[in-house]
Structures are given as structure tokens and as C-alpha cells.
Scaffold this active site. Structure first.
Site, PDB file in Angstrom:
ATOM      1  N   GLU A 302       0.670  -1.141   0.157  1.00 50.01           N
ATOM      2  CA  GLU A 302      -0.088   0.116  -0.094  1.00 50.01           C
ATOM      3  C   GLU A 302       0.927   1.243   0.102  1.00 50.01           C
ATOM      4  OE1 GLU A 302      -3.418   0.239   0.072  1.00 50.01           O
ATOM      5  OE2 GLU A 302      -2.787   2.223  -0.221  1.00 50.01           O
ATOM      6  N   ASP A 306       0.850   4.011  -3.079  1.00 47.78           N
ATOM      7  CA  ASP A 306       0.595   5.365  -2.796  1.00 47.78           C
ATOM      8  C   ASP A 306       1.559   6.451  -3.107  1.00 47.78           C
ATOM      9  OD1 ASP A 306      -2.032   4.161  -1.844  1.00 47.78           O
ATOM     10  OD2 ASP A 306      -1.317   4.517   0.194  1.00 47.78           O
ATOM     11  N   SER A 562      -7.353   1.872  -3.881  1.00 45.81           N
ATOM     12  CA  SER A 562      -5.983   2.245  -3.386  1.00 45.81           C
ATOM     13  C   SER A 562      -5.338   3.006  -4.494  1.00 45.81           C
ATOM     14  CB  SER A 562      -5.151   1.185  -2.955  1.00 45.81           C
ATOM     15  OG  SER A 562      -5.479   1.049  -1.488  1.00 45.81           O
ATOM     16  N   ASP A 603     -17.661  10.312 -18.519  1.00 45.52           N
ATOM     17  CA  ASP A 603     -18.627   9.392 -17.786  1.00 45.52           C
ATOM     18  C   ASP A 603     -18.302   8.118 -18.346  1.00 45.52           C
ATOM     19  OD1 ASP A 603     -21.132   8.572 -16.602  1.00 45.52           O
ATOM     20  OD2 ASP A 603     -22.436   9.411 -18.012  1.00 45.52           O
ATOM     21  N   ILE A 604     -18.440   7.217 -17.141  1.00 45.43           N
ATOM     22  CA  ILE A 604     -17.999   5.713 -17.419  1.00 45.43           C
ATOM     23  C   ILE A 604     -19.345   5.152 -17.484  1.00 45.43           C
ATOM     24  CG2 ILE A 604     -16.664   3.559 -16.364  1.00 45.43           C
ATOM     25  CD1 ILE A 604     -15.097   6.146 -17.276  1.00 45.43           C
ATOM     26  N   GLY A 622     -24.478   9.176 -16.683  1.00 48.00           N
ATOM     27  CA  GLY A 622     -24.642   9.974 -15.405  1.00 48.00           C
ATOM     28  C   GLY A 622     -24.132   9.376 -14.083  1.00 48.00           C
ATOM     29  N   ASP A 624     -23.244   6.999 -11.114  1.00 44.74           N
ATOM     30  CA  ASP A 624     -24.005   5.694 -10.760  1.00 44.74           C
ATOM     31  C   ASP A 624     -23.023   5.292  -9.614  1.00 44.74           C
ATOM     32  OD1 ASP A 624     -21.189   4.228 -11.748  1.00 44.74           O
ATOM     33  OD2 ASP A 624     -22.042   5.322 -13.611  1.00 44.74           O
TER      34      ASP A 624
END
Ligand SMILES: *[C@@H]1O[C@H](CO)[C@@H](O)[C@H](O)[C@H]1NC(C)=O
Ligand SMILES: *[C@@H]1O[C@H](CO)[C@@H](O)[C@H](O)[C@H]1NC(C)=O
Length: 645
Positions: A302, A306, A562, A603-604, A622, A624
């Protein structure tokens, strides 16, 4: 004599009417369902043990917090960007003197004198050690010893407790009561990522040359971003420019730690402009340790991910890393918030000993000093890739913590949290997929994740943070700023859904209404709260698949929200850099502006977030509950924020 007798009677009567009528007791908190992780041990309680009891006092003005925050964050507000000082925030929300004296009077009437009470700096916590008898009579309850079925750890709890009705309005909650000690907090606080080996052999720093040769065989380029995500892919996808300013904090919780040689390996393969040895500015919280004693993907994956991505995207500006917690206890979000805001600290350390680490930690090797309390000036953007299930913690605790994010939003801080990696499901203590065994996830009892009620994540559902979901590049497609990605369905599924705790914030109401009007899911209230009146998440998304990350000496492919949160944070940091250069304030709480400007996102519209034996929700036109508003278009977001005061 007669006169004075009358006078005495008169004053006695006057005194008598001043004493509040004996107050009726009302149940303040009650555990609806027994928690499967804890069993009554049947051990008779030693009546002499002292219970360290904490009273969370109701803060003043907290019900106005949403409006205060909108006033400085809503794009149409004339006070946009006029953030508050931490002193003003502490003063406006501190419990009233009336609250403090009402609770003290109640305790005094119960035989607990003022000399035994300590107050926290922000006046919002009162603490007193009480015997079991005192606790039972004070709260009209009975305490029992419980044992954790897995760890064998003992804990003291009651099933419900009551307070006088005239006191109820002055209290958020009291601990320890119905809540279970979460010493499992470090396991439960999950890291939202998973991994797959790239096929480059592990190597140490001394074999860096070999690593370069091996890794360069892969030929990372914009043509294969759908297989290997690199910082260059992300710059191309979202149009992220280089850094000229940074006030960007990444949070890691001990024992999770980055390894400098991993950063070096990453630079030498993927970001050659960054010199070996370059790292974050490290701020240690509560004895934070960047430990090097244990190394594994769980210990380093992690933090390495990051930092490598945040550093690369913000370079040549510095990232600040907050390393929270000592090696014995670690830390929680509450401990971080204590360090960022003195008004959140308790008198004794930790904001709620049921869930948070307490300092000084007198265990061998522990951080034996007072906890950090307001010692850190918060960065303008803070990204955290850890989370809980909403059902792991009590609603009262979550609401209180969420209000703290509101306060830091007032101060101009943007908080980003990953939305989780198990779609509509959550995770159990062991990091396995888990759904709830009853409606609303009451009691935090989980099944194996193949059925049951959806299991939303916290703080992803807190309306005062920005929750970031995950996308992936469609297979065999080129990376361009206009080619939409799809919801991540490789290794992980983007966390998303609807809260069982938080109401829908007004900034989201139109997006959610449109979602239900056009794409109403077929699930019923047995799967999730479908009332269309609760907080939906995530807010936004960014790529979360196939990240090339150097971990423990080798390049690996990493997946998860992450990945998404620190990347979105870099975008916001870069927008702050432009606003600051133009003499404007940093953006602070961004959600109202984001929802008012959906065209700042790609937009996905494909993919879903399966879980709990269902296909989950689906990414649609839109907003979701899989990918939120979509992925960032840097230029568009920049012009939106630059147009604001
Ligand atoms: C950003 O930095 C990289 C590496 O130093 C450089 O190759 C690139 O041209 C820079 N991009 C811009 C837009 O300045
Ligand atoms: C859903 O949330 C609403 C608003 O908080 C609440 O009134 C309702 O009881 C919840 N429904 C269920 C089934 O939990």
C-alpha cells in the site's frame, strides 16, 4: 421566630422547586443484534475494577455544519473559498457551557464529584473512572464480561444503557457500553488493493541494474496502458500536468510502510527524472514508525503504491506522508484526526477507546508519550486508501467522525478515500469478501459474501469526503483523454452503493434522482437501502487496474481503489497549484462543485461492481454507484475551479 421560620420554609420551598423533577430515564443506545464476534463469557465481574468511562458531549451548532460547509464550498456561494481558521471551528462547535454543566450535575447527583472528571481540550469529551456499581446505577444497566471468539480477548459491555431524559440531548454516546472493543481494528481497516506478480524476479537494491534490464523488456508505453499502468499513462489519460506546488498528504498506518529502495527501483524503471533517494516529507503521528522489520506485500504494498504514484504525479514537488501509530497499537482514522485537530482529542488519548489506539502506550516497545493532539497542520489534500465496513463501527461513532471531516472541509482540506475493492460487498476481519446477514447490516455479522445484504464502506459513505472508485482501460484500446474507461472488473470491483447511516446530501440529490429515474436497480430493500434518500457512493473514479509498482524489490501489478484515490488527489493538488498561483484559496471540500459540473468528467458507462451473489450495480450514463461521476478531465476541472472566486 415565626417570621424567620416562615422565611426558612419559604426558602426551602423555593429551593425545592429549583431541583429538577426526578427525570425519567430513556434508552440512549441499544445493540439490536448480538455481535457474532463476541460471546458473553459468564465470568462474574470484579466489582472493584475501574471502568474508564468517556462521555461524548453533543457539540453546539453541529446541525448547522452542512450549511456552514456549503457556504464555503458551493460554487454558487458568495463565500466560496473563504475557509475558517481551526480556532474559529473549535469555538463554533464546542459543546455549550449548559451541556457541560448539565452532565456534571447529573454525575454529581449520582455521587461522582467534579474532582474526578477531566475535560478534553475541545471540551467535547468528559472522562471519569467509575466502579462497575457506579456505572450500572448511573446508566441503569448491567455490565457483562465478553470474550472475543477468535482472539480470546476480554471486554466489558452492556446490551443497552439509559440516561435521564433531560441529559439525552447533551450526549452523543458513552463508552464503554454497547460497543465492542475493536482491537481487531488494524486487521479490519483494510487496504483496498490486491496484487498479481508481473513476472520480474525479486531483486535487491544491489541488483538494480538487473531490474532495469528485466523491466525494460516489458517496454512500458502508452500503447500498452491497458496491461501496464504507469504515471505516464495516467498523465495521458487525465491530462495531469507536472507539479509546481504541493500541499498533499498521503496517510499510512503502521505497520504499513514504504521502502526507499522500492521507490528507487520504481524511479529507475518508470520515472527516470526522479533521482534515487528521493522520498516524501515524513510526519510521524503517535510514535509512527516507518518500520523495516517485516517486509511483505501486506506490509509495504500500500505505502509503496501510494507514494510512488503520488510522488511521480506531483514531482518535482514534495508529498507529505503521515505515518500514524506505533508498532504495538498502530492507529486509526480517529488518531489521525486528533493530530490534525486538537479539538477532536479526548483527555486521555484517542477519540474513542473502543475503536482508536490510546496513547501513551505503556506496552513494551510502545509510544509512551501523550498522543499527538493538533500537532500537525493539515495538508490541503489528504488521500487515504484504507477503510472499514460501515457495519464494523457504531453509527454514533461514524457520525461524529464524519462531522470532523466536515470541520476540516471548513478549514479548506480535501479528504479523499478509496471506495473499497469488493463491489457491493465488504470484507471481514481476515480480508475475505463478506456481506451482511440481515437488513441494514445491524450488528456487523457477516457471511461468506455469496449472498446477503450489501455491505457499504466507511468513511466512503460519509457525505463530507470524496469517495473514489476504480476504473480500467478497455482491453486493446489506446489511451486518450477522450476514450472512456470501464468500471474495474479485473481482480477487484469498485466499491459502491448506498449508506445505512448517512442521509443523502443535497449536492447529490439531483444526480441520485436521475440515476433512479433512468436506471432503477431491480434489487429490493433486502439488498440495500433503496429509499432514494440515503448517501450514494463513490463520488468519482480513477484507474485502479494493472499499476506497475515496485514492492519488496520487484515490479508487480497492483489493483485497487487504493490506486485511484492518490491519483485523484494528485489532480486536485494540481488544481490547487493553479488557484494558489492565481491568488485564490485552495479548493477544500469539492463535492458540491463536482456534482454541479458533471461535464468535467468522462462518464463511465460500462462494467459493474458485483458482490453478495448479485451483479451489483452497473455503470450507466450519469452518476452511478460504481464509478460516480466518472474519471477526471483535468482541463475541464481546472476551468471549473478557476472560474470560482
Ligand atoms: C513533465 O516532466 C517530465 C519529466 O521531467 C517531462 O518529460 C515532461 O515534458 C514534463 N511535462 C510538461 C508538460 O512540462
Ligand atoms: C433507509 O433509509 C431511510 C433514511 O435514513 C430510513 O428511514 C429507512 O428506514 C431505511 N430503510 C431501511 C430498509 O433500512
Amino acid at each position: 421566630m415565626k417570621l424567620s421560620f416562615l422565611a426558612t420554609v419559604g426558602s426551602l420551598l423555593a429551593f425545592a422547586t429549583a431541583i429538577p423533577a426526578p427525570s425519567s430515564y430513556v434508552v440512549h443506545e441499544k445493540r439490536e443484534i448480538q455481535n457474532g464476534r463476541w460471546a458473553r463469557s459468564g465470568i462474574k465481574l470484579n466489582r472493584d475494577i475501574l471502568i474508564p468511562m468517556s462521555f461524548g458531549l453533543k457539540q453546539r451548532n453541529i446541525h448547522k455544519g452542512y450549511d456552514f460547509l456549503m457556504d464555503v464550498s458551493h460554487p454558487e456561494s458568495s463565500n466560496y473559498g473563504k475557509h475558517w481558521s481551526m480556532d474559529k471551528i473549535a469555538e463554533v462547535f464546542a459543546p455549550s457551557m449548559e451541556t457541560i454543566s448539565a452532565v456534571k450535575t447529573w454525575l454529581a447527583e449520582s455521587g461522582i464529584g467534579e474532582d474526578r472528571i477531566t475535560m478534553s481540550k475541545g471540551r467535547n469529551w468528559m472522562k471519569v473512572d467509575v466502579t462497575v456499581d457506579e456505572a450500572e446505577s448511573l446508566l441503569r444497566t448491567e455490565y457483562h464480561a465478553y470474550t472475543n471468539v477468535k482472539t480470546g480477548k476480554d471486554h466489558l459491555a452492556c446490551d443497552e444503557y439509559s440516561v435521564p431524559s433531560h441529559i439525552a440531548d447533551h450526549l452523543d454516546f458513552i463508552t464503554p457500553t454497547v460497543h465492542f472493543d475493536a482491537t481487531l481494528k488494524l486487521k479490519k481497516k483494510r487496504r483496498d488493493l490486491a496484487k498479481r506478480e508481473i513476472g520480474v524476479k525479486p531483486h535487491t537494491n544491489s541488483k538494480l541494474g538487473t531490474a532495469v534490464a528485466e523491466a525494460s523488456n516489458v517496454k512500458y508505453s502508452l500503447a500498452n496502458c491497458y496491461e501496464y499502468i504507469t504515471p505516464d499513462c495516467l498523465r495521458a489519460l487525465y491530462g495531469i500536468p507536472n507539479g509546481t506546488f504541493s500541499s498533499y498528504g498521503i496517510v499510512e498506518y503502521t505497520p504499513e510502510a514504504y521502502i526507499q529502495t522500492d521507490l528507487n527501483l520504481f524511479y529507475s524503471n518508470l520515472q527516470r527524472q526522479i533521482p534515487s533517494g528521493y522520498g516524501p516529507t515524513v510526519d510521524l503521528i503517535d510514535g509512527g514508525v516507518v518500520q523495516t522489520t517485516t517486509k511483505s506485500f501486506d506490509d509495504n504494498g500500500e505505502a509503496d503504491l501510494d507514494l510512488q504514484y503520488a510522488i511521480a504525479l506531483v514531482y518535482p514537488q514534495k508529498i507529505t506522508m503521515y505515518q500514524a501509530g506505533d508498532i504495538v497499537e498502530g492507529a486509526s482514522f480517529g488518531n489521525l484526526l486528533d493530530a490534525l485537530d486538537a479539538s477532536y482529542c479526548t483527555s486521555g488519548g484517542g477519540d474513542n477507546p473502543t475503536y482508536d489506539a490510546t496513547y501513551p502506550d505503556t506496552a513494551k516497545g510502545g509510544y509512551d508519550e501523550p498522543e499527538n493532539c493538533g500537532t500537525i497542520t493539515p495538508a490541503s489534500v489528504i488521500s487515504t486508501s484504507y477503510g472499514y465496513n460501515e457495519a464494523d463501527l457504531s453509527a454514533a461513532y461514524e457520525i461524529r467522525q464524519c462531522n470532523e471531516y466536515m470541520k476540516l472541509g471548513l478549514a479548506g482540506v480535501t479528504f479523499l478515500f478509496s471506495s473499497g475493492d469488493t463491489g457491493v460487498a465488504g470484507e471481514n476481519d481476515e480480508g475475505e469478501v463478506a456481506c451482511c446477514t440481515n437488513a441494514k447490516c445491524a450488528g456487523g455479522t457477516y457471511n461468506n459474501g455469496n449472498s446477503g445484504t450489501f455491505n457499504p464502506a466507511f468513511p466512503a459513505t460519509c457525505p463530507y469526503i470524496t469517495s473514489v472508485g476504480a476504473t480500467q482501460i478497455k482491453p486493446n484500446t489506446a489511451v486518450t483523454a477522450t476514450n472512456p474507461e470501464e468500471a474495474c472488473e479485473t481482480v477487484i470491483y469498485s466499491g459502491g452503493g448506498f449508506s445505512n447511516v448517512f442521509a443523502m446530501p443535497s449536492y447529490q440529490s439531483s444526480a441520485i434522482a436521475t440515476y433512479f429515474a433512468n436506471h432503477k436497480p431491480t434489487y429490493t430493500s433486502t439488498q440495500y437501502n433503496n429509499s432514494e434518500t440515503v448517501r450514494g457512493y463513490p463520488d468519482v473514479a480513477a484507474n485502479g487496474a494493472n499499476y506497475v509498482v515496485a514492492v519488496d524489490g520487484s515490479l508487480q501489478l497492483v489493483y485497487g481503489t487504493s490506486c485511484s484515490a492518490p491519483v485523484f488527489g494528485s489532480v486536485i493538488n494540481q488544481i490547487n497549484q493553479q488557484r494558489v498561483a492565481a491568488g485564490k484559496a485552495v479548493v477544500g471540500f469539492i463535492n458540491p462543485t463536482l456534482y454541479a459540473n458533471p461535464s468535467a468528467f468522462t462518464d463511465i458507462v460500462s462494467g459493474g461492481n458485483q458482490g453478495c451473489g448479485t451483479a451489483g450495480f452497473t455503470a450507466v450514463t450519469g452518476w452511478d454507484p460504481v464509478t460516480g461521476l466518472g474519471t477526471p478531465i483535468y482541463e475541464n476541472l481546472l476551468s471549473v475551479f478557476m472560474a470560482l472566486a
